[in-house]
Scaffold this motif. Structure first.
Motif, PDB file in Angstrom:
ATOM      1  N   ASN A   7      12.369  -0.827 -24.951  1.00 56.08           N
ATOM      2  CA  ASN A   7      11.490  -1.417 -23.936  1.00 56.08           C
ATOM      3  C   ASN A   7      11.646  -0.728 -22.585  1.00 56.08           C
ATOM      4  OD1 ASN A   7      10.310  -3.247 -25.656  1.00 56.08           O
ATOM      5  ND2 ASN A   7      11.702  -4.919 -25.164  1.00 56.08           N
ATOM      6  N   LYS A   8      12.869  -0.379 -22.256  1.00 58.73           N
ATOM      7  CA  LYS A   8      13.101   0.302 -20.976  1.00 58.73           C
ATOM      8  C   LYS A   8      12.383   1.643 -20.951  1.00 58.73           C
ATOM      9  CE  LYS A   8      16.614   1.839 -17.707  1.00 58.73           C
ATOM     10  NZ  LYS A   8      18.046   1.878 -17.349  1.00 58.73           N
ATOM     11  N   GLN A   9      12.480   2.398 -22.040  1.00 60.44           N
ATOM     12  CA  GLN A   9      11.817   3.694 -22.098  1.00 60.44           C
ATOM     13  C   GLN A   9      10.307   3.532 -22.084  1.00 60.44           C
ATOM     14  OE1 GLN A   9      13.355   6.785 -21.900  1.00 60.44           O
ATOM     15  NE2 GLN A   9      11.217   7.372 -21.553  1.00 60.44           N
ATOM     16  N   LEU A  10       9.816   2.514 -22.754  1.00 58.88           N
ATOM     17  CA  LEU A  10       8.371   2.260 -22.773  1.00 58.88           C
ATOM     18  C   LEU A  10       7.863   1.926 -21.378  1.00 58.88           C
ATOM     19  CD1 LEU A  10       5.780   2.028 -24.395  1.00 58.88           C
ATOM     20  CD2 LEU A  10       6.405  -0.328 -24.970  1.00 58.88           C
ATOM     21  N   ILE A  11       8.626   1.136 -20.641  1.00 61.11           N
ATOM     22  CA  ILE A  11       8.259   0.816 -19.258  1.00 61.11           C
ATOM     23  C   ILE A  11       8.164   2.100 -18.437  1.00 61.11           C
ATOM     24  CG2 ILE A  11       9.077  -0.270 -17.115  1.00 61.11           C
ATOM     25  CD1 ILE A  11      10.293  -2.489 -18.932  1.00 61.11           C
ATOM     26  N   HIS A  46      15.385  -4.868 -17.072  1.00 61.10           N
ATOM     27  CA  HIS A  46      15.671  -3.436 -17.143  1.00 61.10           C
ATOM     28  C   HIS A  46      15.752  -2.765 -15.768  1.00 61.10           C
ATOM     29  CE1 HIS A  46      14.663  -3.863 -21.415  1.00 61.10           C
ATOM     30  NE2 HIS A  46      13.582  -4.526 -21.028  1.00 61.10           N
ATOM     31  N   PHE A  47      14.997  -3.272 -14.814  1.00 59.73           N
ATOM     32  CA  PHE A  47      14.926  -2.663 -13.477  1.00 59.73           C
ATOM     33  C   PHE A  47      14.945  -3.745 -12.413  1.00 59.73           C
ATOM     34  CE2 PHE A  47      12.627   0.114 -16.422  1.00 59.73           C
ATOM     35  CZ  PHE A  47      13.247   1.340 -16.189  1.00 59.73           C
ATOM     36  N   ARG A  48      15.542  -3.418 -11.288  1.00 60.05           N
ATOM     37  CA  ARG A  48      15.606  -4.381 -10.192  1.00 60.05           C
ATOM     38  C   ARG A  48      14.292  -4.461  -9.427  1.00 60.05           C
ATOM     39  NH1 ARG A  48      20.665  -2.257  -6.896  1.00 60.05           N
ATOM     40  NH2 ARG A  48      19.566  -0.322  -7.448  1.00 60.05           N
ATOM     41  N   SER A  49      13.522  -3.370  -9.443  1.00 59.33           N
ATOM     42  CA  SER A  49      12.315  -3.313  -8.618  1.00 59.33           C
ATOM     43  C   SER A  49      11.424  -2.158  -9.061  1.00 59.33           C
ATOM     44  CB  SER A  49      12.701  -3.108  -7.142  1.00 59.33           C
ATOM     45  OG  SER A  49      13.366  -1.853  -6.999  1.00 59.33           O
ATOM     46  N   ASP A  52      13.093   1.136  -8.268  1.00 61.66           N
ATOM     47  CA  ASP A  52      14.042   1.620  -9.267  1.00 61.66           C
ATOM     48  C   ASP A  52      13.330   2.333 -10.417  1.00 61.66           C
ATOM     49  OD1 ASP A  52      16.222   0.721  -7.900  1.00 61.66           O
ATOM     50  OD2 ASP A  52      16.648  -0.980  -9.189  1.00 61.66           O
ATOM     51  N   ILE A  53      12.200   1.780 -10.825  1.00 58.12           N
ATOM     52  CA  ILE A  53      11.430   2.425 -11.894  1.00 58.12           C
ATOM     53  C   ILE A  53      10.994   3.816 -11.445  1.00 58.12           C
ATOM     54  CG2 ILE A  53       9.365   2.336 -13.331  1.00 58.12           C
ATOM     55  CD1 ILE A  53       9.425  -0.718 -13.080  1.00 58.12           C
ATOM     56  N   PHE A  54      10.443   3.896 -10.247  1.00 59.11           N
ATOM     57  CA  PHE A  54       9.941   5.175  -9.743  1.00 59.11           C
ATOM     58  C   PHE A  54      11.063   6.203  -9.649  1.00 59.11           C
ATOM     59  CE2 PHE A  54       8.636   8.192  -6.474  1.00 59.11           C
ATOM     60  CZ  PHE A  54       7.352   8.503  -6.881  1.00 59.11           C
ATOM     61  N   MET A  55      12.222   5.789  -9.146  1.00 59.82           N
ATOM     62  CA  MET A  55      13.343   6.712  -9.018  1.00 59.82           C
ATOM     63  C   MET A  55      13.767   7.268 -10.374  1.00 59.82           C
ATOM     64  SD  MET A  55      15.630   4.790  -6.089  1.00 59.82           S
ATOM     65  CE  MET A  55      16.983   5.961  -6.214  1.00 59.82           C
ATOM     66  N   VAL A 108       2.914  13.617  -6.314  1.00 62.40           N
ATOM     67  CA  VAL A 108       4.013  13.421  -5.354  1.00 62.40           C
ATOM     68  C   VAL A 108       4.232  14.672  -4.501  1.00 62.40           C
ATOM     69  CG1 VAL A 108       5.153  11.691  -6.780  1.00 62.40           C
ATOM     70  CG2 VAL A 108       5.861  14.089  -6.988  1.00 62.40           C
ATOM     71  N   THR A 109       3.750  15.815  -4.981  1.00 61.97           N
ATOM     72  CA  THR A 109       3.836  17.032  -4.167  1.00 61.97           C
ATOM     73  C   THR A 109       2.855  16.961  -3.002  1.00 61.97           C
ATOM     74  OG1 THR A 109       4.521  18.400  -6.057  1.00 61.97           O
ATOM     75  CG2 THR A 109       3.561  19.542  -4.168  1.00 61.97           C
ATOM     76  N   PHE A 110       1.619  16.558  -3.298  1.00 61.42           N
ATOM     77  CA  PHE A 110       0.586  16.491  -2.263  1.00 61.42           C
ATOM     78  C   PHE A 110       0.662  15.206  -1.440  1.00 61.42           C
ATOM     79  CE2 PHE A 110      -1.764  19.269  -5.419  1.00 61.42           C
ATOM     80  CZ  PHE A 110      -1.608  20.427  -4.674  1.00 61.42           C
ATOM     81  N   PHE A 111       1.029  14.105  -2.099  1.00 63.18           N
ATOM     82  CA  PHE A 111       1.056  12.805  -1.421  1.00 63.18           C
ATOM     83  C   PHE A 111       2.364  12.058  -1.726  1.00 63.18           C
ATOM     84  CE2 PHE A 111      -3.322  13.712  -2.930  1.00 63.18           C
ATOM     85  CZ  PHE A 111      -3.919  13.986  -1.694  1.00 63.18           C
ATOM     86  N   PRO A 112       3.480  12.548  -1.232  1.00 65.67           N
ATOM     87  CA  PRO A 112       4.751  11.886  -1.540  1.00 65.67           C
ATOM     88  C   PRO A 112       4.875  10.535  -0.837  1.00 65.67           C
ATOM     89  CG  PRO A 112       5.080  13.603   0.099  1.00 65.67           C
ATOM     90  CD  PRO A 112       3.659  13.721  -0.366  1.00 65.67           C
ATOM     91  N   PRO A 113       5.263   9.485  -1.572  1.00 63.77           N
ATOM     92  CA  PRO A 113       5.514   8.205  -0.897  1.00 63.77           C
ATOM     93  C   PRO A 113       6.604   8.393   0.156  1.00 63.77           C
ATOM     94  CG  PRO A 113       5.505   7.957  -3.289  1.00 63.77           C
ATOM     95  CD  PRO A 113       5.509   9.422  -3.015  1.00 63.77           C
ATOM     96  N   GLU A 114       6.367   7.882   1.342  1.00 58.49           N
ATOM     97  CA  GLU A 114       7.270   8.127   2.468  1.00 58.49           C
ATOM     98  C   GLU A 114       8.721   7.794   2.136  1.00 58.49           C
ATOM     99  OE1 GLU A 114       8.181   9.665   6.022  1.00 58.49           O
ATOM    100  OE2 GLU A 114       6.115   9.533   5.262  1.00 58.49           O
ATOM    101  N   VAL A 115       8.933   6.688   1.466  1.00 58.18           N
ATOM    102  CA  VAL A 115      10.288   6.223   1.196  1.00 58.18           C
ATOM    103  C   VAL A 115      11.021   7.127   0.203  1.00 58.18           C
ATOM    104  CG1 VAL A 115       9.635   4.686  -0.708  1.00 58.18           C
ATOM    105  CG2 VAL A 115      11.655   4.151   0.660  1.00 58.18           C
ATOM    106  N   PHE A 116      10.265   7.934  -0.549  1.00 58.53           N
ATOM    107  CA  PHE A 116      10.892   8.780  -1.566  1.00 58.53           C
ATOM    108  C   PHE A 116      10.827  10.272  -1.237  1.00 58.53           C
ATOM    109  CE2 PHE A 116       9.601   5.018  -4.133  1.00 58.53           C
ATOM    110  CZ  PHE A 116      10.882   4.598  -4.475  1.00 58.53           C
ATOM    111  N   LYS A 117      10.468  10.614  -0.026  1.00 58.56           N
ATOM    112  CA  LYS A 117      10.334  12.029   0.330  1.00 58.56           C
ATOM    113  C   LYS A 117      11.622  12.807   0.110  1.00 58.56           C
ATOM    114  CE  LYS A 117       6.475  12.453   3.555  1.00 58.56           C
ATOM    115  NZ  LYS A 117       6.059  12.798   4.938  1.00 58.56           N
ATOM    116  N   ASP A 118      12.740  12.225   0.484  1.00 60.24           N
ATOM    117  CA  ASP A 118      14.023  12.919   0.332  1.00 60.24           C
ATOM    118  C   ASP A 118      14.374  13.116  -1.134  1.00 60.24           C
ATOM    119  OD1 ASP A 118      14.322  13.105   3.057  1.00 60.24           O
ATOM    120  OD2 ASP A 118      15.687  11.394   3.236  1.00 60.24           O
TER     121      ASP A 118
END
Length: 200
Positions: A7-11, A46-49, A52-55, A108-118
């Motif tokens: 299920n985690k991998q499917l998510i 499986h994920f806190r938020s 976390d999924i995006f990361m 994410v190259t052209f439009f990176p979410p600000e919080v995940f730029k680093d």
């Protein structure tokens, strides 16, 4: 793999598709849960938020890309450096056209979410370092055969990275047919530029 890991991998697989199609900000946990076929609260097993999924999706994407290039490098013939550059180029083009990861990578190259730029920058640099190491090896093999004679190592690396950066942008704007014509034209000219030998 047990049911929880399944299920985690499917998510993550579903999230990869949705993040690539809609972007991080416009994808909700409810959409992810519905696409998986579970209730939204089940995601928290499986994920806190969503963050976390995006990361994890981005980290998995990076691992997938790195592994593909490392595996390709293991199959290269050190006596055919020019062919090995083409293998690397073809791999980039193939993955750009055929993998789900490519759609998210472009977004994410052209439009990176600000919080995940680093995080995105870190993964990009890691991938570039892996690619650079392969290119250095190819360059050194070529030098032994008197190939790439008028090109410095850093020029060789930079020219290839700029070539695939251009391909990356071309794929964003053109149809599949035009894209394939353009990459063949780009390679033809690029190959002529790097294939000179000493004494020629």
């Amino acid at each position: 793999m047990n049911m929880k890991n399944d299920n985690k991998q499917l998510i993550k697989d579903v999230a990869l598709d949705l993040f690539g199609q809609k972007g991080y900000e416009d994808t909700s946990l409810t959409e992810i849960a519905n696409a998986v076929g579970i209730k939204k609260p089940s995601i928290y097993n499986h994920f806190r938020s969503k963050e976390d999924i995006f990361m994890e999706v981005i980290e998995d994407l990076s691992v997938s890309e790195v592994n593909a290039y490392k595996n390709a490098s293991k199959k290269m013939n050190i006596n055919e450096p020019l062919k090995n550059v083409r293998i690397l180029f073809d791999l980039f083009c193939h993955r750009l056209v055929t993998t789900k990861e490519a759609l998210l990578w472009k977004r994410v190259t052209f439009f990176p979410p600000e919080v995940f730029k680093d995080l995105i920058h870190k993964q990009f640099i890691h991938f570039e370092q892996v690619t650079t190491a392969i290119l250095v090896s190819i360059y050194q093999d070529g030098q032994k055969q008197k190939l790439f004679s008028d090109i410095e190592e850093d020029e060789f690396i930079a020219s290839f990275l700029c070539l695939v950066d251009g391909v990356f942008l071309e794929h964003h704007y053109y149809t599949e047919e035009i894209f394939r014509q353009r990459i063949e034209s780009a390679w033809k000219v690029y190959e002529l530029g790097i294939s000179s030998r000493k004494g020629e």
